[in-house]
Design a protein around this motif. Structure first.
Motif, PDB file in Angstrom:
ATOM      1  N   GLN A  20       1.974 -30.642  -0.210  1.00  0.00           N
ATOM      2  CA  GLN A  20       2.302 -29.929  -1.371  1.00  0.00           C
ATOM      3  C   GLN A  20       1.350 -28.996  -1.770  1.00  0.00           C
ATOM      4  N   ARG A  23       1.593 -25.997   0.184  1.00  0.00           N
ATOM      5  CA  ARG A  23       2.954 -24.876   0.028  1.00  0.00           C
ATOM      6  C   ARG A  23       2.653 -24.380  -1.333  1.00  0.00           C
ATOM      7  N   PHE A  24       1.988 -24.795  -2.416  1.00  0.00           N
ATOM      8  CA  PHE A  24       1.652 -24.203  -3.774  1.00  0.00           C
ATOM      9  C   PHE A  24       0.492 -23.141  -3.482  1.00  0.00           C
ATOM     10  N   ARG A  25      -0.287 -23.433  -2.584  1.00  0.00           N
ATOM     11  CA  ARG A  25      -1.429 -22.339  -2.168  1.00  0.00           C
ATOM     12  C   ARG A  25      -0.813 -21.177  -1.592  1.00  0.00           C
ATOM     13  N   TRP A  26      -0.038 -21.519  -0.385  1.00  0.00           N
ATOM     14  CA  TRP A  26       0.595 -20.435   0.136  1.00  0.00           C
ATOM     15  C   TRP A  26       1.300 -19.722  -0.704  1.00  0.00           C
ATOM     16  N   THR A  27       2.157 -20.068  -1.645  1.00  0.00           N
ATOM     17  CA  THR A  27       3.114 -19.240  -2.375  1.00  0.00           C
ATOM     18  C   THR A  27       2.250 -18.687  -3.395  1.00  0.00           C
ATOM     19  N   ARG A  28       0.901 -19.192  -3.959  1.00  0.00           N
ATOM     20  CA  ARG A  28       0.280 -18.740  -4.941  1.00  0.00           C
ATOM     21  C   ARG A  28      -0.737 -17.491  -4.083  1.00  0.00           C
ATOM     22  N   GLU A  30      -0.962 -16.514  -0.489  1.00  0.00           N
ATOM     23  CA  GLU A  30      -0.427 -15.606   0.522  1.00  0.00           C
ATOM     24  C   GLU A  30       0.662 -14.869   0.340  1.00  0.00           C
ATOM     25  N   GLN A  31       1.631 -15.689  -0.071  1.00  0.00           N
ATOM     26  CA  GLN A  31       3.118 -14.907  -0.108  1.00  0.00           C
ATOM     27  C   GLN A  31       2.855 -13.663  -0.726  1.00  0.00           C
ATOM     28  N   GLY A  60       8.621 -17.929   7.064  1.00  0.00           N
ATOM     29  CA  GLY A  60       7.966 -17.908   5.762  1.00  0.00           C
ATOM     30  C   GLY A  60       6.828 -17.041   5.958  1.00  0.00           C
TER      31      GLY A  60
END
Length: 141
Positions: A20, A23-28, A30-31, A60
């Protein structure tokens, strides 16, 4: 002080649930960077009616676009982030009369990414494109 608190939060979040947290780190982290890369790629062709970008085969973590020139599928551009670096590479595609000379992906620190960097990277990629089996004019006949 705030950076230390954020690092402590990340450490604890990672300890509680690594999946989890990632997922949050990537969204915050890298995305938004990947979205910026896409924005710059699209912007590079904004004034070129003869070029069209079609997102095809993206995931993604990797954005992949087929470049069509004069409506002809030519090559694919794949963009990703790897260890804080922006990475762009070109790939041959099905149903294209063109291929790509071998070469390393083009990469740099995200901080260097801007319109000029994207245009220079695309120029390097374009230099690798060649017609399959000869010259483009020979293929059209």
């Amino acid at each position: 002080m705030e950076d230390n608190f954020q690092k402590a939060c990340d450490t604890l979040s990672n300890t509680v649930d690594t999946t989890q947290f990632e997922r949050f780190r990537w969204t915050r982290d890298e995305q938004p960077k990947l979205a910026r890369m896409v924005e710059l790629l699209r912007g590079a062709f904004e004034d070129r009616e003869d070029f069209d970008l079609a997102e095809e085969g993206a995931t993604g973590a990797v954005k992949r676009f087929v470049i069509k020139i004069h409506g002809q599928r030519t090559i694919a551009i794949a963009m990703s982030l790897q260890q804080g670096q922006v990475v762009i590479q070109c790939e041959p595609i099905e149903r294209s009369r063109f291929t790509v000379n071998p070469g390393n992906p083009i990469s740099d620190a995200f901080e260097h990414l801007d319109e000029r960097w994207m245009e220079q990277a695309l120029q390097l990629i374009f230099a690798r494109i060649r017609p399959v089996g000869g010259h483009a004019q020979d293929q059209a006949a």
